[in-house]
Design an enzyme around this catalytic site. Structure first.
Site: not given
Ligand code: GLN
Length: 482
Positions: A75, A150, A174
């Site tokens: 990532k 994400s 995410s």
């Molecule tokens: N969707 C969640 C957020 O926007 C989780 C993001 C993540 O796990 N990095 O914070």
């Protein structure tokens, strides 16, 4: 079968048996990416030359690990030496890593090739990868739809067979949520199982690096390589790392799995529920027993998570001020440099989190928000501790819906935040969990989440692997004419 159709474990086996070289694998995969990624948008950068050079070195030596010679994508928030790492943000658009993250160092030592950086929501903030400053990512099962987020790039590239395995990061879901939406397996380990050294911080008390692949065995293989104590990350645990790949086939008889009633409500999509119920019936045939449990503080999860994660984000992102790392936008005065650099460098969602974070931390509101949220976090953790006195594992849906259309939620942040309803509690408690595909509904994948007690990755992977065999193959979209 083409080289990209195999899983990572099989590829490593062929390399070991000298039926294939690692350089051939890198070449083939990079050609596949050239042909397919215009449609998907999963990669933000590709280090073909350095990957190939490393592969050639590996081809000269004898394998020293189960994934020797296999390329794995990172990532774009995982730092690697001399490679671009931008967190899909404009503010870091030219940043090149000056060191390897611990996971990268460990991969290289095991002959695993870091190959390519995966697209993501800027600084890992989002649930659809629409917050990337680089480009959108499409779900391989339906190009009009989001891949989740994400780690949407990581999930989509694995589903589109542009990668065997990809690393993601999970702060509130995410890794698991995009895995679910793209029909791949995604593991978020226990907080402290995998070193965060070299992972760009979002919410430091929540962040964990996770693994995405098309099957559980590949995940177990890479986890063995990257997990374990690291003196560069004092939050890592020194509990020994089991040989996960040897514990995948144990019988599930006598296992008790809890179904939290707060997760199976009317708002859950009927297709998702159907698919999860089928999985439960299949597991019952293996001798698993199910029991209803309660996690009463679930209703506070989303608000608590967004207070805590935004507070930590506001502090962590203060370092991008124009002095170091990033793309400086002014030399007028210190204040002008801060303002212009950050205004032009950060996207909308990141700015929203910084504002929420600073608000909940400021002196007049700290007790009402941040402190209260930390207290509720404790109660959420205790809910799980009580549950694990009664059951071995907990099974829930990963996401309340299957992949939605692009643009559907992006203008409504609160609805977007609700996508994480089933994953954030686990993150706040620091527990391990995996998302495993349960099958398809209307052409879109559904995933279930298996949550384990601390450091029970072995059990989660075991159940996931046995389940995968009963469920049968997921048919991934072809993506190109064969
Ligand atoms: N969707 C969640 C957020 O926007 C989780 C993001 C993540 O796990 N990095 O914070």
């Amino acid at each position: 079968m083409k080289i990209y159709d195999y899983c990572a474990t099989e590829i490593a086996k062929m390399i070991k048996e000298k039926k294939l070289t690692s350089s051939e694998v890198v070449e083939e995969l990079s050609e596949r990416i050239d042909r397919v990624d215009d449609k998907i948008g999963a990669y933000v950068s590709l280090n073909k030359d350095s990957a190939l050079e490393f592969a050639k070195e590996l081809d000269e030596k004898e394998p020293n690990s189960k994934l020797y010679g296999v390329p794995v994508a990172l990532k774009d928030n995982i730092v690697s030496y001399k490679e671009k790492t931008t967190a899909a943000s404009k503010i870091l658009k030219d940043y090149v890593g000056t060191y390897d993250a611990t996971v990268v160092k460990r991969m290289k030592k095991a002959g695993v090739i870091p190959f390519g950086k995966a697209n993501m929501d800027e600084f890992a903030m989002g649930s659809s990868t629409e917050n990337s400053s680089v480009k959108n990512v499409s779900n391989p099962f339906d190009l009009e739809r989001i891949p989740g987020g994400s780690s949407g790039g990581s999930a989509a590239m694995v589903a589109a067979k542009e990668a065997y395995i990809a690393l993601g990061s999970d702060t509130g879901g995410s890794v698991r949520q995009p895995a679910s939406l793209c029909g791949v397996v995604g593991l978020k380990p226990t907080y402290g199982r995998v070193s965060r050294y070299g992972l760009m911080a979002f919410g430091s008390s929540l962040d964990q690096i996770g693994v995405l692949a098309r099957n559980t065995e590949d995940i177990a293989g890479l986890l063995e390589i990257i997990a374990g104590y690291d003196e560069l990350d004092p939050t890592t645990s020194d509990i020994p790392v089991p040989e996960y790949t040897k514990l995948l086939d144990k019988e599930l008889k006598d296992l008790v799995i809890g179904l939290p009633k707060e997760y199976y409500t009317k708002t859950l999509d009927k297709d998702v529920l159907d698919s999860i119920n089928t999985a439960i019936e299949q597991l019952k045939k293996e001798g698993v027993k199910f029991k209803e449990i309660s996690l009463p503080h679930t209703k506070y999860a989303i608000s608590t998570y967004y207070i805590i994660s935004s507070a930590e984000a506001a502090s962590n992102l203060a370092r991008y001020d124009g002095v170091r790392y990033c793309d400086r936008k002014s030399n007028e005065s210190v204040e002008d440099m801060y303002v212009k650099t950050r205004t032009q460098g950060f996207g909308k969602e990141v700015k929203r989190r910084i504002m929420i974070g600073n608000y909940v931390l400021c002196s007049g509101f700290y007790d009402a928000y941040y402190k209260k949220a930390s207290q509720i976090r404790r109660l959420i953790k205790e809910d799980f501790e009580k549950a694990f006195k009664e059951v071995d594992l907990i099974l829930t849906p990963t996401s309340p819906v299957t992949a939605t259309k692009k643009g559907e939620k992006i203008s409504d942040p609160l609805t977007m935040y609700l996508s994480d309803i089933y994953t954030v509690c686990v993150s706040m408690a620091g527990l391990p969990s995996i998302s495993v595909p349960t099958g398809m509904k209307n052409g879109l994948p559904v995933g279930m989440q298996l949550i384990g007690d601390y450091f029970k990755e072995d059990l989660i992977l075991n159940v996931s692997n046995v389940y995968e065999k009963i469920r049968g193959q997921i048919e991934y979209p072809e993506m190109e004419e064969k």
